[in-house]
Design an enzyme around this catalytic site. Structure first.
Site, PDB file in Angstrom:
ATOM      1  N   LYS A  14      -3.643  14.006  -3.328  1.00 53.20           N
ATOM      2  CA  LYS A  14      -5.034  14.434  -2.724  1.00 53.20           C
ATOM      3  C   LYS A  14      -5.244  15.884  -2.498  1.00 53.20           C
ATOM      4  CE  LYS A  14      -4.247  11.481   0.796  1.00 53.20           C
ATOM      5  NZ  LYS A  14      -2.806  10.917   0.573  1.00 53.20           N
ATOM      6  N   ARG A  89      -8.272   6.107   7.186  1.00 57.58           N
ATOM      7  CA  ARG A  89      -6.998   5.664   6.931  1.00 57.58           C
ATOM      8  C   ARG A  89      -6.914   4.090   7.536  1.00 57.58           C
ATOM      9  NH1 ARG A  89      -4.076  10.902   6.320  1.00 57.58           N
ATOM     10  NH2 ARG A  89      -2.114  10.337   5.648  1.00 57.58           N
ATOM     11  N   ARG A 128       8.467  18.075  -2.599  1.00 48.29           N
ATOM     12  CA  ARG A 128       7.481  18.799  -1.646  1.00 48.29           C
ATOM     13  C   ARG A 128       8.182  19.418  -0.253  1.00 48.29           C
ATOM     14  NH1 ARG A 128       2.229  16.285   0.278  1.00 48.29           N
ATOM     15  NH2 ARG A 128       3.537  15.315   1.960  1.00 48.29           N
ATOM     16  N   ARG A 134       7.661  20.692   6.094  1.00 49.46           N
ATOM     17  CA  ARG A 134       6.771  19.391   6.804  1.00 49.46           C
ATOM     18  C   ARG A 134       7.979  18.552   7.486  1.00 49.46           C
ATOM     19  NH1 ARG A 134       1.632  17.234   4.259  1.00 49.46           N
ATOM     20  NH2 ARG A 134       2.380  15.331   5.458  1.00 49.46           N
ATOM     21  N   ARG A 145       5.695   6.638   6.746  1.00 46.04           N
ATOM     22  CA  ARG A 145       4.212   7.077   6.435  1.00 46.04           C
ATOM     23  C   ARG A 145       3.960   5.952   5.305  1.00 46.04           C
ATOM     24  NH1 ARG A 145       5.657  12.616   4.909  1.00 46.04           N
ATOM     25  NH2 ARG A 145       3.735  12.789   3.778  1.00 46.04           N
TER      26      ARG A 145
END
Ligand code: ADP
Length: 190
Positions: A14, A89, A128, A134, A145
């Site tokens: 995204k 969401r 990532r 993160r 998640r």
């Protein structure tokens, strides 16, 4: 005015595709995840409230998220359209966004669903994590998640499908070829 929602599981691409869309179509980008991370890094009152929730990979309560998003839209009165990334969401967020836009004489014009398998997103986020740093890219948080996505967020799709606004894009492949499919969908909806 052209308002777009970019929709998909964590790691669907995204953010990557949003950056390209903004560049080409000059829409204002609102990423609720980026906004929360900014509040956390600046240690604002809101940041303190949501820090642990993000670290745990859970969804921030709707009321907090909706207020923050509406304020951001109001702060961009000159925008010719928005790309909503990571929002809505939940169905409650989608409903309130519709109502909010309606009050401004606007609507969501297109929902781009980036379709990616669960195996692929797990691979991508592991990659990532090496560069993002993160905390919520850790494996146990990632599972949380993905779980939030498949239990709560997925229901947002039928909400927009009933309105005939969803275009499904295969999110696996070259960034440029995915972007080409996205541009075709936007040009068609415009
Ligand atoms: P990703 O899509 O990669 O999981 P985001 O950057 O979109 O990451 O979101 C990171 C975190 O921010 C989410 O796990 C959640 O805790 C919070 N968040 C972002 N957007 C929302 C939203 N619309 N509603 C509730 N929580 C949100």
């Amino acid at each position: 005015m052209f308002n777009l929602v970019i929709f998909g599981p964590p790691g669907a691409g995204k953010g990557t595709q949003s950056a390209k869309i903004i560049d080409k179509y000059k829409l204002a980008h609102i990423s609720t995840g980026d906004m929360f991370r900014m509040h956390i890094s600046q240690n604002t009152a809101l940041g303190q409230k949501v820090k642990q929730i993000l670290a745990d990979g859970l969804l921030v309560p709707d009321s907090i998220t909706i207020d923050m998003l509406e304020e951001e839209v109001q702060n961009n009165p000159d925008a010719t359209g928005f790309i909503f990334d990571g929002f809505p969401r939940t169905v409650a967020q989608a409903e309130s966004l519709d109502k909010f836009l309606e009050g401004k004489g606007q609507k969501i014009d297109l929902v781009l669903q980036l379709d990616v398998t669960e195996a692929e997103i797990k691979n991508r986020i592991a990659e990532r994590k090496k560069v993002s740093g993160r905390a919520d890219d850790d494996e146990d948080k990632l599972i949380k998640r993905i779980d939030e996505y498949f239990t709560k967020t997925i229901h947002v799709l039928p909400f927009y499908q009933e309105q005939g606004k969803v275009v499904k894009i295969n999110g696996i492949g070259e960034v440029e070829s995915i972007f080409g499919m996205i541009c075709a969908a936007i040009d068609e909806a415009k």
